[in-house]
Write an enzyme that holds these catalytic residues in place. Structure first.
Site, PDB file in Angstrom:
ATOM      1  N   GLY A  77     -26.847 101.582  50.421  1.00 14.88           N
ATOM      2  CA  GLY A  77     -25.605 101.474  49.511  1.00 14.88           C
ATOM      3  C   GLY A  77     -24.811 102.922  49.579  1.00 14.88           C
ATOM      4  N   LYS A 107     -21.348  89.655  54.317  1.00 18.35           N
ATOM      5  CA  LYS A 107     -20.232  89.398  53.511  1.00 18.35           C
ATOM      6  C   LYS A 107     -18.988  90.387  53.898  1.00 18.35           C
ATOM      7  CE  LYS A 107     -22.798  87.429  49.486  1.00 18.35           C
ATOM      8  NZ  LYS A 107     -22.966  87.934  48.028  1.00 18.35           N
ATOM      9  N   GLY A 150     -29.094  98.602  55.924  1.00 18.13           N
ATOM     10  CA  GLY A 150     -30.507  98.219  55.901  1.00 18.13           C
ATOM     11  C   GLY A 150     -30.696  97.282  57.121  1.00 18.13           C
ATOM     12  N   ARG A 192     -40.734 106.879  54.504  1.00 21.71           N
ATOM     13  CA  ARG A 192     -40.012 107.869  53.459  1.00 21.71           C
ATOM     14  C   ARG A 192     -40.747 108.775  52.884  1.00 21.71           C
ATOM     15  NH1 ARG A 192     -36.509 103.336  49.841  1.00 21.71           N
ATOM     16  NH2 ARG A 192     -35.180 102.844  51.478  1.00 21.71           N
TER      17      ARG A 192
HETATM   18  P1  ADP Z   1     -26.584  95.561  56.494  1.00 18.86           P
HETATM   19  O1  ADP Z   1     -27.809  95.503  55.539  1.00 18.86           O
HETATM   20  O2  ADP Z   1     -27.107  96.089  57.837  1.00 18.86           O
HETATM   21  O3  ADP Z   1     -25.535  96.276  56.062  1.00 18.86           O
HETATM   22  P2  ADP Z   1     -25.926  92.991  55.815  1.00 18.86           P
HETATM   23  O4  ADP Z   1     -26.763  92.964  54.458  1.00 18.86           O
HETATM   24  O5  ADP Z   1     -24.385  93.052  55.512  1.00 18.86           O
HETATM   25  O6  ADP Z   1     -26.313  94.139  56.915  1.00 18.86           O
HETATM   26  O7  ADP Z   1     -26.122  91.747  56.540  1.00 18.86           O
HETATM   27  C1  ADP Z   1     -27.295  91.330  57.152  1.00 18.86           C
HETATM   28  C2  ADP Z   1     -27.476  89.695  57.036  1.00 18.86           C
HETATM   29  O8  ADP Z   1     -26.423  89.176  57.648  1.00 18.86           O
HETATM   30  C3  ADP Z   1     -28.798  89.324  57.839  1.00 18.86           C
HETATM   31  O9  ADP Z   1     -29.560  89.128  57.062  1.00 18.86           O
HETATM   32  C4  ADP Z   1     -28.103  88.385  58.814  1.00 18.86           C
HETATM   33  O10 ADP Z   1     -28.953  87.178  59.116  1.00 18.86           O
HETATM   34  C5  ADP Z   1     -27.005  87.905  58.113  1.00 18.86           C
HETATM   35  N1  ADP Z   1     -25.913  87.403  58.879  1.00 18.86           N
HETATM   36  C6  ADP Z   1     -25.313  87.916  60.260  1.00 18.86           C
HETATM   37  N2  ADP Z   1     -24.559  87.086  60.918  1.00 18.86           N
HETATM   38  C7  ADP Z   1     -24.555  85.908  60.177  1.00 18.86           C
HETATM   39  C8  ADP Z   1     -24.093  84.614  60.437  1.00 18.86           C
HETATM   40  N3  ADP Z   1     -23.473  84.420  61.438  1.00 18.86           N
HETATM   41  N4  ADP Z   1     -24.272  83.624  59.380  1.00 18.86           N
HETATM   42  C9  ADP Z   1     -25.083  83.766  58.485  1.00 18.86           C
HETATM   43  N5  ADP Z   1     -25.820  85.240  58.213  1.00 18.86           N
HETATM   44  C10 ADP Z   1     -25.343  85.993  58.996  1.00 18.86           C
HETATM   45 MG    MG Z   2     -28.234  94.236  53.872  1.00 16.65          MG
END
Ligand code: ADP
Ligand code: MG
Length: 389
Positions: free
Chosen positions: A371, A199, A348, A38
């Site tokens: 975010g 989620k 992230g 960063r």
């Molecule tokens: P980002 O930070 O890229 O926006 P998220 O925070 O929404 O992504 O989600 C990332 C997490 O989702 C990862 O830690 C990953 O392990 C989890 N994940 C992805 N697919 C699954 C799954 N099928 N079951 C449980 N966890 C999952």
């Molecule tokens: Mg995340």
């Protein structure tokens, strides 16, 4: 949106108050900076101002001191590291407002740099307190914001201060806004969104906003199981958000044929590195957890990506932290890297996955603001950006 280039010809001898994102990861035990990315990313904007004879005053937050002075969140080590990277002396003020900050700012010479102490040592920062904004603004002649990761927060150092000074974006914010607006305003077609991660509830706004713009939305990761369950598909013990089933139904209705869900699954009985993993078509049997998209889904998604002019990807397609559930995420990262499309990656964990694979230079833009990128993709106006308009 104005950028620092708009101040060209006016910067010499002037104090440029710059909001940067120096919220670097620290070693829990030693307090040492474990990754200085960063700081390095902020260098182009800082150098641009210095090369034009400006006096640069940097402000940032670090960690969550919640309005209190917490020495473990001091920016002093960051100022030292910045000095090494710039090959120049970086001065440090032990407070971001008040007499010490004032006198340190006034003592700066042309082409010199001053780092202020953590803005979040004052409660007024996160409260966007007008008095704090006024005191910060009093330190500079111009305001430049280059901290995209906090642009979705209306804080004193990101929004309030801009009301008092001629304000512009630095190069990092300029690039973020440039690419992320390609995904939200007048996008190229065919336009494909790839959505995954944990989620649905984290990303409803993004799903809804992008569904109105894309030609196809490929859904994987844990969030796919909420959609599948809503459609009446057996999902075994996969992660399902019961509270989001209704919204998933609405999105399925809104998206119609655009929404493409997994057609096979890599599953295990426990989320463990040495768990037995098996692929199943169509459904996840009782007692099993869907942890990655299967090979047929990967092929299906790759075909959609290959024909696209623009691809936006947010959220890993599986539990990629465990190698045997990382194949889907890896295949999609490679498909983006190999495609001729404009490719934008946000989130992230998604950015982390791309970097682990060493593919970041083959993606058009990897957004650094977790975010903030989600809010931007959700169609929201970010207060820190609006303040520069
Ligand atoms: P980002 O930070 O890229 O926006 P998220 O925070 O929404 O992504 O989600 C990332 C997490 O989702 C990862 O830690 C990953 O392990 C989890 N994940 C992805 N697919 C699954 C799954 N099928 N079951 C449980 N966890 C999952
Ligand atoms: Mg995340």
């Amino acid at each position: 949106m104005k950028t620092i280039r708009d101040f060209d010809g006016r910067l010499a001898g002037k104090k440029v108050l710059m909001r940067v994102d120096f919220n670097v990861p620290l070693d829990k035990e030693t307090g040492a900076i474990t990754n200085d990315l960063r700081i390095r990313m902020a260098l182009p904007t800082i150098r641009y101002a210095l090369e034009r004879g400006a006096r640069v005053i940097l402000m940032s937050h670090l960690g969550r001191p919640k309005g209190q002075v917490k020495p473990e969140f001091s920016l002093k080590p960051v100022a030292r590291r910045l000095g090494e990277l710039l090959g120049a002396d970086v001065k440090f003020a032990p407070d971001c407002v008040g007499p010490e900050a004032r006198s340190a700012a006034d003592a700066l010479g042309d082409g010199e740099v001053l780092m202020l102490e953590n803005t979040r040592f004052h409660a007024g920062e996160e409260e966007n307190d007008p008095e704090m904004s006024r005191q910060l603004a009093a330190l500079g002649d111009f305001y430049v914001n280059d901290a995209f990761g906090t642009a979705h927060r209306a804080h004193a150092s990101t929004a309030g201060v801009a009301e008092h000074l001629p304000s512009a974006a630095g190069f990092l914010i300029e690039k973020e806004v440039d690419y992320l607006s390609r995904a939200t305003t007048d996008p190229d077609h065919p336009y494909v969104a790839v959505m995954g991660g944990a989620k649905v509830s984290d990303k409803i706004q993004v799903l809804r906003n992008l569904l109105g713009k894309v030609d196809a939305m490929l859904v994987g990761g844990a969030m796919a199981y909420t959609f599948l369950k809503q459609q009446g598909v057996e999902v075994g013990d996969s992660l399902v958000e019961e509270d989001s089933l209704e919204v998933a139904g609405e999105l399925l209705e809104q998206g119609g044929e655009k929404i493409v869900l997994p057609v096979d699954h890599v599953c295990a009985r426990q989320i463990e590195a040495d768990a037995e993993a098996r692929s199943f078509d169509d459904e996840v049997p009782a007692g099993w957890i869907g942890l990655d998209v299967g090979p047929r889904t990967v092929e299906l998604f790759k075909q959609k990506i290959e024909g696209a002019a623009l691809v936006v990807w947010n959220g890993p397609l599986g539990y990629f932290e465990i190698e045997q559930f990382a194949a889907g995420t890896e295949a999609i990262a490679r498909a983006l890297a190999d495609s001729g499309a404009t490719t934008i990656v946000g989130g992230g964990e998604t950015a982390e996955a791309v970097e682990e694979l060493g593919l970041q230079d083959r993606i058009s833009h990897v957004s650094t603001g977790g975010g903030a990128s989600l809010e931007f993709l959700g169609g929201e106006v970010l207060p820190g950006i609006a303040a520069l308009e």
